[in-house]
Each structure stands twice: as structure tokens, then as C-alpha cells.
Scaffold this active site. Structure first.
Site, mmCIF file in Angstrom:
data_model
loop_
_atom_site.group_PDB
_atom_site.id
_atom_site.type_symbol
_atom_site.label_atom_id
_atom_site.label_comp_id
_atom_site.label_asym_id
_atom_site.label_seq_id
_atom_site.Cartn_x
_atom_site.Cartn_y
_atom_site.Cartn_z
ATOM 1 N N HIS A 141 0.943 -1.264 0.059
ATOM 2 C CA HIS A 141 -0.088 0.154 -0.076
ATOM 3 C C HIS A 141 0.753 1.464 0.053
ATOM 4 C CE1 HIS A 141 -2.855 -2.732 2.133
ATOM 5 N NE2 HIS A 141 -3.696 -2.574 1.069
ATOM 6 N N ARG B 55 -1.785 -6.610 -8.398
ATOM 7 C CA ARG B 55 -0.654 -7.328 -8.163
ATOM 8 C C ARG B 55 -0.227 -8.323 -9.052
ATOM 9 N NH1 ARG B 55 -2.822 -7.777 -2.564
ATOM 10 N NH2 ARG B 55 -4.603 -7.605 -3.759
HETATM 11 P P1 ADP Z 1 -9.805 -4.169 -0.629
HETATM 12 O O1 ADP Z 1 -10.414 -4.732 0.318
HETATM 13 O O2 ADP Z 1 -10.335 -2.880 -1.008
HETATM 14 O O3 ADP Z 1 -9.120 -4.816 -1.630
HETATM 15 P P2 ADP Z 1 -6.954 -3.774 0.250
HETATM 16 O O4 ADP Z 1 -6.517 -3.101 1.320
HETATM 17 O O5 ADP Z 1 -6.751 -5.499 0.225
HETATM 18 O O6 ADP Z 1 -8.580 -3.542 0.230
HETATM 19 O O7 ADP Z 1 -6.449 -3.132 -1.062
HETATM 20 C C1 ADP Z 1 -6.680 -1.970 -1.512
HETATM 21 C C2 ADP Z 1 -5.980 -1.817 -2.900
HETATM 22 O O8 ADP Z 1 -4.366 -2.006 -2.936
HETATM 23 C C3 ADP Z 1 -6.431 -2.861 -3.858
HETATM 24 O O9 ADP Z 1 -6.501 -2.104 -5.057
HETATM 25 C C4 ADP Z 1 -5.261 -3.915 -3.941
HETATM 26 O O10 ADP Z 1 -5.103 -4.371 -5.149
HETATM 27 C C5 ADP Z 1 -3.858 -2.740 -3.626
HETATM 28 N N1 ADP Z 1 -3.255 -3.554 -3.016
HETATM 29 C C6 ADP Z 1 -2.925 -4.286 -1.979
HETATM 30 N N2 ADP Z 1 -1.826 -4.727 -1.637
HETATM 31 C C7 ADP Z 1 -1.127 -4.285 -2.578
HETATM 32 C C8 ADP Z 1 0.259 -4.619 -3.184
HETATM 33 N N3 ADP Z 1 1.382 -5.303 -2.361
HETATM 34 N N4 ADP Z 1 1.030 -4.025 -4.189
HETATM 35 C C9 ADP Z 1 -0.055 -3.161 -4.932
HETATM 36 N N5 ADP Z 1 -1.192 -2.872 -4.669
HETATM 37 C C10 ADP Z 1 -1.726 -3.538 -3.394
#
Ligand code: ADP
Length: 160
Positions: free
Chosen positions: A18, A91
Site C-alpha cells: 500500500h 498485483r
Molecule cells: P480491498 O479490500 O478494497 O481490496 P486492500 O487493502 O486489500 O482493500 O487493497 C486496497 C488496494 O490496494 C487494492 O486495489 C489492492 O489491489 C491494492 N494492494 C494491496 N496490496 C498491494 C500490493 N502489495 N501491491 C500493490 N497493490 C496492492
């Protein structure tokens, strides 16, 4: 033109993935609203306030980032905040289907809303909040994968 993007997510907890996305977005947009989504269907590990506090600690005092939470539709939140840009991360191919559906639905609900996808540094592509939660639950060391404040918070949640 002041470009305001919204980065919505669960951030349960925030990871280095994030953080990587937020840093990349700061190179593209003037302001970023990192928005913790309150999802009634999910039983989160961290409260909304805990997640916001961890995010704030990781980006201490950056005036271009605002941290907020929202419930209900992202399209309504975007309208209220006068933003037409949603930032999401990709990802792996497995993210694509869900993200594509969300982007299309959001556009249907708010015709001017564009979803921008960014990819993280290659060594962060496997990272997810759920993986971090599971690893920490069983005592794995997650230092380096999350901010030190997040690692501390996980140790408090799962004392070994
Ligand atoms: P949600 O429940 O809305 O998916 P997350 O906190 O899991 O919430 O993810 C929020 C966003 O951040 C999503 O678009 C997810 O793909 C992206 N994201 C999460 N982890 C990573 C990572 N390691 N690299 C890139 N993007 C990420």
C-alpha cells in the site's frame, strides 16, 4: 488543475505494498485521499481508527495526503469529495477480474469516475493484508513487509 485521487481499501493492516502505491501516486496527483472503506460484510482485525492511525504514522504529516474513512458507495464518497479519480493496485492477474468489475460498476454509478491502476515494486507483488494477518497470527516475523508501527500493532494483537 488540482488533481485529487482517492485510494480506497481495507488497509487491514496497511502493508509496504500500500505504501509503495501511495508514493507512486504522489508523483501523479496533487492530493491523495487514502480512504478506509467500512465494509459491513467483513470482520476486520483492526478497527477503522487503528487502521487510520497506522496509515498516519507511516506518512507522518505529508500535507498532500489526507486519511479518511467512508461507508456506502465509493461513487458517492468521490462525488462528496469532488474527486473523479480512483486509485487501485494490481498485483497479479488474479486481481484483474474483481478490479475490472469494480471499475465498471463505479463508472456506471458515476460517469466521470476513472479508475487508475498502478503496479507496485516487483518484490511487493505477493504482499496482501490477509497474508500478513495470517503470518502474524502464527508468530511469523513480518518486519520489512509492514511499517514498524504496524509490526508492533500485530505483535500486540497476537502475543506469542
Ligand atoms: P480491498 O479490500 O478494497 O481490496 P486492500 O487493502 O486489500 O482493500 O487493497 C486496497 C488496494 O490496494 C487494492 O486495489 C489492492 O489491489 C491494492 N494492494 C494491496 N496490496 C498491494 C500490493 N502489495 N501491491 C500493490 N497493490 C496492492
Amino acid at each position: 488543475m488540482n488533481r485529487i485521487a482517492i485510494y480506497p481499501g481495507s488497509f487491514d493492516p496497511p502493508t509496504r505494498g500500500h505504501e509503495d502505491l501511495i508514493r507512486r501516486a504522489l508523483g501523479m496527483f496533487d492530493q491523495l485521499i487514502v480512504a478506509v472503506a467500512i465494509n459491513p460484510n467483513k470482520e476486520p482485525l483492526f478497527s477503522v481508527d487503528e487502521r487510520l492511525a497506522m496509515l498516519r504514522t507511516a506518512f507522518d504529516g505529508n500535507p498532500r495526503i489526507e486519511f479518511a474513512s467512508f461507508s456506502g458507495l465509493l461513487a458517492d464518497f468521490a462525488r462528496a469529495r469532488q474527486s473523479t479519480i480512483v486509485l487501485r493496485g494490481l498485483r497479479a492477474v488474479s486481481d484483474f477480474e474483481y478490479e475490472f468489475q469494480m471499475a465498471m460498476m463505479n463508472r456506471r454509478l458515476h460517469g466521470e469516475l476513472e479508475t487508475v491502476f498502478l503496479v507496485p515494486a516487483v518484490d511487493l507483488t505477493y504482499l496482501s493484508s490477509s497474508l500478513i494477518r495470517e503470518a502474524a497470527r502464527f508468530g511469523a516475523n513480518v518486519d520489512g513487509l509492514v511499517h514498524p508501527a504496524v509490526a508492533d500493532a500485530l505483535r500486540r494483537k497476537f502475543p506469542q
